[in-house]
Design an enzyme around this catalytic site. Sequence first.
Site, PDB file in Angstrom:
ATOM      1  N   ASP A 175       1.060  -1.306  -0.190  1.00 40.50           N
ATOM      2  CA  ASP A 175       0.320  -0.047  -0.227  1.00 40.50           C
ATOM      3  C   ASP A 175       0.596   1.457   0.111  1.00 40.50           C
ATOM      4  OD1 ASP A 175      -1.723   1.962   0.497  1.00 40.50           O
ATOM      5  OD2 ASP A 175      -3.111   1.189   2.323  1.00 40.50           O
ATOM      6  N   ASP A 225      -7.677   3.202  -8.792  1.00 38.42           N
ATOM      7  CA  ASP A 225      -9.171   2.372  -8.492  1.00 38.42           C
ATOM      8  C   ASP A 225     -10.002   3.606  -8.563  1.00 38.42           C
ATOM      9  OD1 ASP A 225      -7.738   0.266  -9.132  1.00 38.42           O
ATOM     10  OD2 ASP A 225      -7.615  -0.118  -6.802  1.00 38.42           O
TER      11      ASP A 225
END
Length: 245
Positions: free
Chosen positions: A128, A150
């Site tokens: 991440d 996204d």
Amino acid sequence: MTPAPGDRGDRDSPDDGTMAHARGSFFGRRKGHKLRPHQADLIDTLLPHLAVDISAPAPEALTALFDDGIENVRLEIGFGGGEHLIAEALAFPTTGFIGCEPYVNGMAKILTQIEALNIGNIRLFAGDAAELLAWAPPRSLARIDLIHPDPWPKRRHWKRRFVQDATVTAMMRLLPPGGEFRFVSDIDDYCAWTLAHLMRSPDFAWLAERAIDWQQPWPNYTMTRYGAKAEREGRKAAYLRFRRL
Ligand SMILES: C[S@@+](CC[C@H](N)C(=O)[O-])C[C@H]1O[C@@H](n2cnc3c(N)ncnc32)[C@H](O)[C@@H]1O
């Protein structure tokens, strides 16, 4: 890869290949195509040499992660198939690039390219990007690129978008004055969201206000897989550039 625009990032499965579920735990556990034997080999042999280890203290300057001769460091978040990251690394050999991508197939793909093209100025983080932002030292990045993130279109999922007040604050800490955050998306709502978040920060200026056309890619921009798909499907992307004040 993540779902197609329209439904990208809006499923509830804990293994849907998107950011929120990825946080903390995902690398190697995400669904994808089975790796070819050589790709699996590169994950085991090459990736450990190029991986940024955020469990160790960060160096004073991120140039220390690279061989001699690297003058500054840039970050690309969610590089996907790596088209843009590879092109930038080849075009700017004295810049170091850190690419973040939790998706194992993306990681395998870029490792194949790095090996084939003998690229020395890329380091990788298979997790991440928010964790890397928290780890990196202040003013250590000349530029941060977030290309077709996204979109998380459903309102109840907006909190999963990468651009949040907290990530804007983190980027503010990492970019020196004059550094840039660049954002590309074909999802109008996410572009508006990003503009709203960056413009309410006193630390960033949107470069459209300084005559940079946000409807055109910047010079020498390399189209990514998601960008090409958006174009094919008739969605025009915005290319937003924000300068750290
Ligand atoms: C829609 S894809 C776009 C990929 C590529 N940038 C392109 O334009 O083709 C978004 C990518 O971001 C990655 N991603 C999602 N959340 C992330 C995070 N928190 N940190 C790093 N990468 C992330 C996903 O794995 C996915 O590959």
